[in-house]
Scaffold this motif. Sequence first.
Motif, PDB file in Angstrom:
ATOM      1  N   LYS A  17       0.848  -1.191   0.000  1.00 51.27           N
ATOM      2  CA  LYS A  17       0.000   0.000   0.000  1.00 51.27           C
ATOM      3  C   LYS A  17       0.883   1.240   0.000  1.00 51.27           C
ATOM      4  N   TRP A  18       0.495   2.218  -0.811  1.00 54.91           N
ATOM      5  CA  TRP A  18       1.262   3.448  -0.994  1.00 54.91           C
ATOM      6  C   TRP A  18       0.386   4.658  -0.704  1.00 54.91           C
ATOM      7  N   ASN A  19       1.010   5.739  -0.267  1.00 57.92           N
ATOM      8  CA  ASN A  19       0.364   7.038  -0.274  1.00 57.92           C
ATOM      9  C   ASN A  19       0.885   7.731  -1.521  1.00 57.92           C
ATOM     10  N   ALA A  20       0.042   7.806  -2.531  1.00 56.79           N
ATOM     11  CA  ALA A  20       0.411   8.416  -3.809  1.00 56.79           C
ATOM     12  C   ALA A  20      -0.617   9.492  -4.113  1.00 56.79           C
ATOM     13  N   THR A  21      -0.307  10.724  -3.714  1.00 61.88           N
ATOM     14  CA  THR A  21      -1.229  11.826  -3.934  1.00 61.88           C
ATOM     15  C   THR A  21      -0.550  12.886  -4.788  1.00 61.88           C
ATOM     16  N   PRO A  22      -1.307  13.588  -5.633  1.00 64.72           N
ATOM     17  CA  PRO A  22      -0.719  14.620  -6.486  1.00 64.72           C
ATOM     18  C   PRO A  22       0.042  15.656  -5.661  1.00 64.72           C
ATOM     19  N   GLY A  23       1.267  15.948  -6.072  1.00 60.07           N
ATOM     20  CA  GLY A  23       2.100  16.937  -5.404  1.00 60.07           C
ATOM     21  C   GLY A  23       2.845  16.427  -4.190  1.00 60.07           C
ATOM     22  N   GLY A  24       2.589  15.181  -3.776  1.00 64.94           N
ATOM     23  CA  GLY A  24       3.258  14.630  -2.603  1.00 64.94           C
ATOM     24  C   GLY A  24       4.299  13.600  -2.993  1.00 64.94           C
ATOM     25  N   ASP A  25       5.109  13.224  -2.012  1.00 61.66           N
ATOM     26  CA  ASP A  25       6.103  12.178  -2.229  1.00 61.66           C
ATOM     27  C   ASP A  25       5.439  10.814  -2.128  1.00 61.66           C
ATOM     28  N   LEU A  26       5.802   9.893  -3.006  1.00 61.25           N
ATOM     29  CA  LEU A  26       5.325   8.524  -2.920  1.00 61.25           C
ATOM     30  C   LEU A  26       5.886   7.909  -1.643  1.00 61.25           C
ATOM     31  N   THR A  27       5.007   7.323  -0.808  1.00 58.59           N
ATOM     32  CA  THR A  27       5.419   6.768   0.472  1.00 58.59           C
ATOM     33  C   THR A  27       4.821   5.388   0.666  1.00 58.59           C
TER      34      THR A  27
END
Length: 136
Positions: free
Chosen positions: A68-78
């Motif tokens: 699972k990733w946090n992939a939001t526009p303008g943010g760092d992929l985490t």
Amino acid sequence: YYLDSAGKVAVLVKGQPLEAFTYSSSGPLGLWGPAQTANTCPGYFFLNANQKTALYATLTFDAVATTKWNATPGGDLTKLVAPTSSTFVACKRPTTSTKAGDYVLFLVTEGNVPVTLDSDDGDSIVGTSCVKTKIH
């Protein structure tokens, strides 16, 4: 440079590839491209982090999402599940390698870049050939 796949391995390539991504703030990261088949859709696969040692994880594109990733526009992929991290390293392949993609991507999960990193397609890469990077 842009995120792409060379077979199953996550790499950076010059020039924007024709693939499209699907993403969310707490789920899988999908890539639509010419390679594998998943969900009965030709060419759709997911970015996964595969923990190799306590220090790093390899990144592969697979038919089933396991990360699972946090992939939001303008943010760092985490990467969200422990060990969490948003520190990626782009490592230059050895000059003797015949594999696609000049730079292989890894996720550093603890401390500094390891002395040696092993890619999932068989290359052993010296840590001094790596640079830390973020994926936006």
